[in-house]
Design a protein around this motif. Structure first.
Motif, mmCIF file in Angstrom:
data_model
loop_
_atom_site.group_PDB
_atom_site.id
_atom_site.type_symbol
_atom_site.label_atom_id
_atom_site.label_comp_id
_atom_site.label_asym_id
_atom_site.label_seq_id
_atom_site.Cartn_x
_atom_site.Cartn_y
_atom_site.Cartn_z
ATOM 1 N N LEU A 299 0.844 -1.191 0.000
ATOM 2 C CA LEU A 299 0.000 0.000 0.000
ATOM 3 C C LEU A 299 0.880 1.242 0.000
ATOM 4 C CD1 LEU A 299 -2.653 -0.968 2.716
ATOM 5 C CD2 LEU A 299 -2.976 -0.937 0.245
ATOM 6 N N PRO A 300 0.442 2.259 -0.745
ATOM 7 C CA PRO A 300 -0.769 2.352 -1.560
ATOM 8 C C PRO A 300 -0.567 1.897 -3.005
ATOM 9 C CG PRO A 300 0.278 4.476 -1.488
ATOM 10 C CD PRO A 300 1.136 3.578 -0.646
ATOM 11 N N ASN A 301 0.587 1.293 -3.314
ATOM 12 C CA ASN A 301 0.954 0.990 -4.700
ATOM 13 C C ASN A 301 -0.131 0.245 -5.471
ATOM 14 O OD1 ASN A 301 3.232 1.550 -3.090
ATOM 15 N ND2 ASN A 301 4.602 0.535 -4.500
ATOM 16 N N VAL A 302 -0.808 -0.700 -4.820
ATOM 17 C CA VAL A 302 -1.782 -1.528 -5.536
ATOM 18 C C VAL A 302 -3.126 -0.838 -5.744
ATOM 19 C CG1 VAL A 302 -0.767 -3.710 -4.781
ATOM 20 C CG2 VAL A 302 -2.576 -2.661 -3.416
ATOM 21 N N GLY A 303 -3.257 0.395 -5.271
ATOM 22 C CA GLY A 303 -4.532 1.088 -5.431
ATOM 23 C C GLY A 303 -5.341 1.163 -4.158
ATOM 24 N N GLY A 304 -4.718 0.891 -3.027
ATOM 25 C CA GLY A 304 -5.403 1.064 -1.753
ATOM 26 C C GLY A 304 -5.915 -0.228 -1.150
ATOM 27 N N ILE A 305 -6.614 -0.096 -0.043
ATOM 28 C CA ILE A 305 -7.146 -1.242 0.688
ATOM 29 C C ILE A 305 -8.172 -1.986 -0.157
ATOM 30 C CG2 ILE A 305 -8.542 -1.892 2.700
ATOM 31 C CD1 ILE A 305 -7.156 0.412 4.210
#
Length: 413
Positions: A299-305
């Motif tokens: 996180l946040p690389n993958v687009g968040g939670i």
């Protein structure tokens, strides 16, 4: 009471038990997002995979969420999608932000989207007075085990003491970390790195580290994408006998989808990849084919939670662990909320060594090499905004390039 009345009472009892008194009904309040603000912290890290840019999302009900990541320009572009929206519709907001632009978001924009998504989950947790890990199903572990990159100094060591790899590795395990992480013989920045000739030197370093952590300890190594497939294989084979916990980024990211499956068939060392990965489509085939043993998504690389929990579901389906790359402190606190609920293997990178963050009087709980959840609402982070510098603000909605399907779900424009 006669027999007929008694039986009638038994029949209606389950239905009565399902009823909920009006004064006990739980519901999220009606709310709209009114403003997004972007702050530069005093120690800004401009690297996207570790950006500690701070962002806040404000609502008309007085609840503000906090997130971290991205850059000013990408955050401002993404923020327009949020203005006027219900902050609790995290999935719908994420889907619109993903499809609203002409190009699908690249890794930089996904990073900014992830920062805003963290803030939305923070708002939801605060509104319900629950920590995010409870909203995601509750913790499935007592704590998240951590590793330290470069190790920690042993007690009593001088601040500038030059310690050997073996000494740092031993001190890291003794401090309670699950593993010690190293790089493959770092030369000075700008120096020459000859991957072919350096293999034997790195193998000796790995032998020293194995002796440092002991037979029961763990260590891992990051090849940093410096090796082409042939030299990556030579080094993996050379260190197999020292039993690394994982070998990270053994080949260049551009070649990973082709080279990792080949490497998986030719070495026994556990493999991981992907500190630069963005969305799940970057790597899902590697996970599904068991060509990696862990992923490095963070996180946040993958687009968040919102996106991270889908990544976790893919990994759980295929028995692949998660060892997220180190990032900023707020995102690291969010990672503990997420990954504490994941049933598979987790090993988190933590390099603050328990040091406080001056603008975060409350952040994640860390002690003895382990990261713990807490019961504070939302992400469990409290920020002191005074040391931060306001550098951007968005109050107007952006252009909406989306259509709706008949059921109201979104589709591409």
């Amino acid at each position: 009471m006669n027999r007929r009345a008694f039986l009638k009472g038994l029949a209606t009892a389950p239905a009565i038990g399902l009823l909920r008194p009006a004064d006990a009904a739980a519901d999220l309040p009606k709310a709209k997002i009114t403003r997004v603000r972007i702050y530069r912290p005093p120690n800004l890290n401009p690297l996207f995979n570790q950006s500690n840019m701070v962002v806040t999302v404000e609502t008309d009900i007085g609840i503000t969420g906090i997130g971290e990541g991205g850059a000013k320009d990408t955050l401002e572009q993404c923020a327009g999608t949020l203005i006027g929206k219900n902050p609790f519709r995290t999935e719908a907001i994420w889907q619109e932000a993903y499809i609203a632009w002409f190009y699908p978001p690249g890794r930089e924009k996904a990073h900014a989207l992830g920062a805003l998504d963290l803030a939305l989950w923070d708002i939801k947790g605060k509104a319900l007075r629950l920590p995010v890990h409870e909203l995601l199903g509750g913790s499935a572990r007592d704590y998240c085990e951590c590793y330290a990159t470069g190790g920690v100094p042993p007690p009593g060591a001088a601040p500038n003491a030059r310690l050997s790899l073996k000494e740092r590795a031993r001190a890291t395990i003794e401090a309670g970390y699950r593993a010690f992480r190293m790089a493959p013989a770092d030369p000075p920045i700008g120096g020459v790195y000859d991957t072919r000739s350096i293999v034997r030197r790195v193998a000796q370093d790995c032998k020293d580290v194995r002796e440092g952590v002991g037979p029961e300890g763990n260590w891992c190594i990051d090849f940093h994408q410096r090796f082409d497939l042939n030299d990556a294989l030579r080094l993996c084979k050379a260190i197999e006998e020292y039993d690394p916990f994982f070998v990270e980024d053994p080949v260049r990211d551009e070649h990973a989808l082709h080279d990792l499956p080949k490497l998986r068939q030719m070495t026994t060392v556990p493999l991981t990849h992907g500190e630069e990965w963005g969305l799940k489509w970057d790597f899902n085939t590697l996970v599904e084919s068991h060509d990696v043993d862990f992923i490095r998504s963070t996180l946040p690389n993958v687009g968040g939670i919102t996106e991270m929990m889908k990544v976790a579901a893919i990994c759980e389906t295929h028995a692949v662990g998660i060892v997220p790359h180190f990032t900023g402190p707020i995102a690291t606190a969010a990672l503990v909320n997420c990954l504490s609920t994941f049933s598979g293997p987790v090993l988190m990178e933590y390099n603050y060594g328990g040091r406080p963050i001056d603008y975060l009087p409350e952040c994640l709980e860390f002690k003895n090499g382990k990261a713990y959840t807490n019961q504070r609402p939302g992400l469990g982070v409290t920020a002191d905004m005074k040391p931060l510098t306001l550098i951007g603000e968005v109050t107007e909605p952006g252009r909406r390039n989306v259509y709706k399907r008949p059921d109201g779900s979104l589709t591409h424009w």
